[in-house]
Design a protein around this motif. Structure first.
Motif, PDB file in Angstrom:
ATOM      1  N   VAL A   1       6.117  -9.906 -11.776  1.00  0.00           N
ATOM      2  CA  VAL A   1       5.848 -11.009 -10.845  1.00  0.00           C
ATOM      3  C   VAL A   1       4.343 -11.192 -10.740  1.00  0.00           C
ATOM      4  CG1 VAL A   1       6.071 -11.849  -8.492  1.00  0.00           C
ATOM      5  CG2 VAL A   1       7.932 -10.551  -9.550  1.00  0.00           C
ATOM      6  N   GLN A   2       3.888 -12.400 -11.005  1.00  0.00           N
ATOM      7  CA  GLN A   2       2.465 -12.653 -10.947  1.00  0.00           C
ATOM      8  C   GLN A   2       2.048 -13.091  -9.550  1.00  0.00           C
ATOM      9  OE1 GLN A   2       2.519 -15.610 -14.022  1.00  0.00           O
ATOM     10  NE2 GLN A   2       1.625 -14.230 -15.516  1.00  0.00           N
ATOM     11  N   LEU A   3       0.803 -12.876  -9.258  1.00  0.00           N
ATOM     12  CA  LEU A   3       0.252 -13.383  -8.014  1.00  0.00           C
ATOM     13  C   LEU A   3       0.087 -14.893  -8.135  1.00  0.00           C
ATOM     14  CD1 LEU A   3      -2.410 -10.644  -7.421  1.00  0.00           C
ATOM     15  CD2 LEU A   3      -0.496 -11.148  -5.896  1.00  0.00           C
ATOM     16  N   GLN A   4       0.500 -15.622  -7.134  1.00  0.00           N
ATOM     17  CA  GLN A   4       0.422 -17.080  -7.178  1.00  0.00           C
ATOM     18  C   GLN A   4      -0.590 -17.582  -6.174  1.00  0.00           C
ATOM     19  OE1 GLN A   4       1.982 -19.199  -9.439  1.00  0.00           O
ATOM     20  NE2 GLN A   4       0.447 -20.543  -8.532  1.00  0.00           N
ATOM     21  N   ALA A   5      -1.634 -18.175  -6.699  1.00  0.00           N
ATOM     22  CA  ALA A   5      -2.634 -18.791  -5.843  1.00  0.00           C
ATOM     23  C   ALA A   5      -2.244 -20.242  -5.598  1.00  0.00           C
ATOM     24  CB  ALA A   5      -4.002 -18.718  -6.502  1.00  0.00           C
ATOM     25  N   SER A   6      -2.532 -20.731  -4.422  1.00  0.00           N
ATOM     26  CA  SER A   6      -2.214 -22.115  -4.083  1.00  0.00           C
ATOM     27  C   SER A   6      -3.269 -22.666  -3.144  1.00  0.00           C
ATOM     28  CB  SER A   6      -0.833 -22.199  -3.435  1.00  0.00           C
ATOM     29  OG  SER A   6      -0.810 -21.476  -2.221  1.00  0.00           O
ATOM     30  N   ARG A  26       4.617  -6.935  -2.168  1.00  0.00           N
ATOM     31  CA  ARG A  26       3.773  -5.919  -1.523  1.00  0.00           C
ATOM     32  C   ARG A  26       3.279  -4.885  -2.527  1.00  0.00           C
ATOM     33  NH1 ARG A  26       6.831  -4.803   4.279  1.00  0.00           N
ATOM     34  NH2 ARG A  26       7.060  -6.994   4.850  1.00  0.00           N
ATOM     35  N   ILE A  27       2.942  -5.375  -3.681  1.00  0.00           N
ATOM     36  CA  ILE A  27       2.454  -4.482  -4.726  1.00  0.00           C
ATOM     37  C   ILE A  27       1.042  -4.020  -4.435  1.00  0.00           C
ATOM     38  CG2 ILE A  27       1.849  -4.380  -7.170  1.00  0.00           C
ATOM     39  CD1 ILE A  27       4.114  -6.392  -7.661  1.00  0.00           C
ATOM     40  N   PHE A  28       0.283  -4.859  -3.743  1.00  0.00           N
ATOM     41  CA  PHE A  28      -1.148  -4.624  -3.582  1.00  0.00           C
ATOM     42  C   PHE A  28      -1.535  -4.178  -2.178  1.00  0.00           C
ATOM     43  CE2 PHE A  28      -2.244  -6.123  -7.704  1.00  0.00           C
ATOM     44  CZ  PHE A  28      -1.259  -7.047  -8.022  1.00  0.00           C
ATOM     45  N   SER A  29      -0.599  -3.631  -1.448  1.00  0.00           N
ATOM     46  CA  SER A  29      -0.887  -3.229  -0.070  1.00  0.00           C
ATOM     47  C   SER A  29      -2.004  -2.201   0.015  1.00  0.00           C
ATOM     48  CB  SER A  29       0.370  -2.657   0.581  1.00  0.00           C
ATOM     49  OG  SER A  29       1.371  -3.643   0.666  1.00  0.00           O
ATOM     50  N   ASN A  30      -2.180  -1.393  -1.009  1.00  0.00           N
ATOM     51  CA  ASN A  30      -3.202  -0.353  -0.981  1.00  0.00           C
ATOM     52  C   ASN A  30      -4.415  -0.691  -1.839  1.00  0.00           C
ATOM     53  OD1 ASN A  30      -1.768   1.413   0.732  1.00  0.00           O
ATOM     54  ND2 ASN A  30      -0.497   2.045  -0.996  1.00  0.00           N
ATOM     55  N   ASN A  31      -4.526  -1.945  -2.221  1.00  0.00           N
ATOM     56  CA  ASN A  31      -5.626  -2.360  -3.092  1.00  0.00           C
ATOM     57  C   ASN A  31      -6.649  -3.208  -2.362  1.00  0.00           C
ATOM     58  OD1 ASN A  31      -3.088  -2.169  -5.031  1.00  0.00           O
ATOM     59  ND2 ASN A  31      -4.930  -1.928  -6.288  1.00  0.00           N
ATOM     60  N   ASP A  32      -7.890  -3.080  -2.811  1.00  0.00           N
ATOM     61  CA  ASP A  32      -8.863  -4.111  -2.500  1.00  0.00           C
ATOM     62  C   ASP A  32      -8.428  -5.346  -3.293  1.00  0.00           C
ATOM     63  OD1 ASP A  32     -11.905  -2.060  -2.449  1.00  0.00           O
ATOM     64  OD2 ASP A  32     -10.059  -2.000  -1.256  1.00  0.00           O
ATOM     65  N   CYS A  94      -6.360 -15.035  -7.758  1.00  0.00           N
ATOM     66  CA  CYS A  94      -6.486 -13.818  -6.962  1.00  0.00           C
ATOM     67  C   CYS A  94      -5.913 -12.663  -7.770  1.00  0.00           C
ATOM     68  CB  CYS A  94      -5.774 -13.941  -5.617  1.00  0.00           C
ATOM     69  SG  CYS A  94      -4.009 -14.139  -5.731  1.00  0.00           S
ATOM     70  N   ASN A  95      -6.409 -11.488  -7.482  1.00  0.00           N
ATOM     71  CA  ASN A  95      -5.909 -10.279  -8.120  1.00  0.00           C
ATOM     72  C   ASN A  95      -6.529  -9.094  -7.400  1.00  0.00           C
ATOM     73  OD1 ASN A  95      -4.641  -8.481  -9.862  1.00  0.00           O
ATOM     74  ND2 ASN A  95      -5.150  -9.685 -11.680  1.00  0.00           N
ATOM     75  N   ALA A  96      -6.105  -7.924  -7.798  1.00  0.00           N
ATOM     76  CA  ALA A  96      -6.705  -6.715  -7.254  1.00  0.00           C
ATOM     77  C   ALA A  96      -8.171  -6.660  -7.667  1.00  0.00           C
ATOM     78  CB  ALA A  96      -5.964  -5.495  -7.782  1.00  0.00           C
ATOM     79  N   TYR A  97      -8.942  -5.876  -6.889  1.00  0.00           N
ATOM     80  CA  TYR A  97     -10.303  -5.576  -7.287  1.00  0.00           C
ATOM     81  C   TYR A  97     -10.454  -4.073  -7.414  1.00  0.00           C
ATOM     82  CZ  TYR A  97     -15.241  -4.934  -7.504  1.00  0.00           C
ATOM     83  OH  TYR A  97     -16.469  -4.546  -7.912  1.00  0.00           O
ATOM     84  N   PRO A  98     -10.896  -3.582  -8.550  1.00  0.00           N
ATOM     85  CA  PRO A  98     -11.070  -4.322  -9.796  1.00  0.00           C
ATOM     86  C   PRO A  98      -9.728  -4.639 -10.435  1.00  0.00           C
ATOM     87  CG  PRO A  98     -11.501  -2.006 -10.155  1.00  0.00           C
ATOM     88  CD  PRO A  98     -11.240  -2.158  -8.684  1.00  0.00           C
ATOM     89  N   PRO A  99      -9.676  -5.616 -11.306  1.00  0.00           N
ATOM     90  CA  PRO A  99      -8.399  -6.072 -11.855  1.00  0.00           C
ATOM     91  C   PRO A  99      -7.958  -5.355 -13.131  1.00  0.00           C
ATOM     92  CG  PRO A  99     -10.107  -7.584 -12.552  1.00  0.00           C
ATOM     93  CD  PRO A  99     -10.780  -6.525 -11.706  1.00  0.00           C
ATOM     94  N   TYR A 105      -0.789  -9.391 -13.721  1.00  0.00           N
ATOM     95  CA  TYR A 105      -0.546 -10.116 -12.474  1.00  0.00           C
ATOM     96  C   TYR A 105      -1.375 -11.385 -12.332  1.00  0.00           C
ATOM     97  CZ  TYR A 105       2.020  -5.988 -11.102  1.00  0.00           C
ATOM     98  OH  TYR A 105       2.928  -4.963 -11.053  1.00  0.00           O
ATOM     99  N   TRP A 106      -2.222 -11.683 -13.315  1.00  0.00           N
ATOM    100  CA  TRP A 106      -2.925 -12.952 -13.259  1.00  0.00           C
ATOM    101  C   TRP A 106      -1.903 -14.082 -13.307  1.00  0.00           C
ATOM    102  CZ3 TRP A 106      -7.680 -12.724 -11.733  1.00  0.00           C
ATOM    103  CH2 TRP A 106      -8.548 -11.723 -12.166  1.00  0.00           C
ATOM    104  N   GLY A 107      -1.928 -14.951 -12.364  1.00  0.00           N
ATOM    105  CA  GLY A 107      -1.055 -16.113 -12.391  1.00  0.00           C
ATOM    106  C   GLY A 107      -1.754 -17.288 -13.054  1.00  0.00           C
ATOM    107  N   GLN A 108      -1.251 -18.472 -12.801  1.00  0.00           N
ATOM    108  CA  GLN A 108      -1.853 -19.664 -13.387  1.00  0.00           C
ATOM    109  C   GLN A 108      -3.068 -20.140 -12.620  1.00  0.00           C
ATOM    110  OE1 GLN A 108       1.324 -22.524 -13.690  1.00  0.00           O
ATOM    111  NE2 GLN A 108       2.037 -21.679 -15.632  1.00  0.00           N
TER     112      GLN A 108
END
Length: 116
Positions: A1-6, A26-32, A94-99, A105-108
Motif C-alpha cells: 500500500v502506497q502513501l497517497q498524497a492529496s 499505520r505503517i509509519f507510526s514510529n517514523n519521522d 510524502c514518505n518516511a524520513y529518511p525514505p 511506499y512512494w505514491g503518485q
C-alpha cells in the motif's frame, strides 16, 4: 500500500494550499515523516520533515512559508503551504524520513501548480 498524497491543485502566486498524507495501515507510526517534491528532470528533494516528537525542519526555500504537522489520531501528515511561488510548482510526495528503506511506499504524489 502506497502513501497517497492529496490536496494539490492550481493556485495563483501568493495563494495557499494544504496537502494531506494518510497512513491508512499505520505503517509509519514510529517514523519521522517528510514531504518531498520533484520537478521533471530534477531530483526529488526534501522540503519539510517532522519527527515522532513533533520537531520540524524545513528547507531554506520554504522556511517561513510552509508548515508540516501530524495528527496521530488520523494517521495523517499535513503540509500547509502559504505565500506560494511559481518555483514551488512540483509534484509533492510524502514518505518516511529518511525514505531509503521505504521506496515502495512512494505514491503518485499530488501536483501543485503555482501560476504567476
Amino acid at each position: 500500500v502506497q502513501l497517497q498524497a492529496s490536496g494539490g491543485g492550481l493556485v495563483q502566486a501568493g495563494g495557499s494550499l494544504r496537502l494531506s498524507c494518510v497512513d491508512r495501515r499505520r505503517i509509519f507510526s514510529n517514523n519521522d515523516m517528510g514531504w518531498y517534491r520533484q520537478v521533471p528532470g530534477s531530483e526529488r528533494e526534501l522540503v519539510a520533515r517532522i519527527s515522532r516528537s513533533g520537531s520540524t525542519n524545513y528547507s531554506d526555500s520554504v522556511k517561513g512559508r510552509f508548515t508540516i504537522s501530524r495528527d496521530w489520531t488520523k494517521n495523517t501528515v499535513y503540509l500547509n503551504m502559504n505565500s506560494l511561488k511559481p518555483e514551488d510548482t512540483a509534484v509533492y510526495y510524502c514518505n518516511a524520513y529518511p525514505p531509503d528503506y521505504y521506496r515502495r511506499y512512494w505514491g503518485q504524489g499530488t501536483l501543485v501548480t503555482v501560476s504567476s
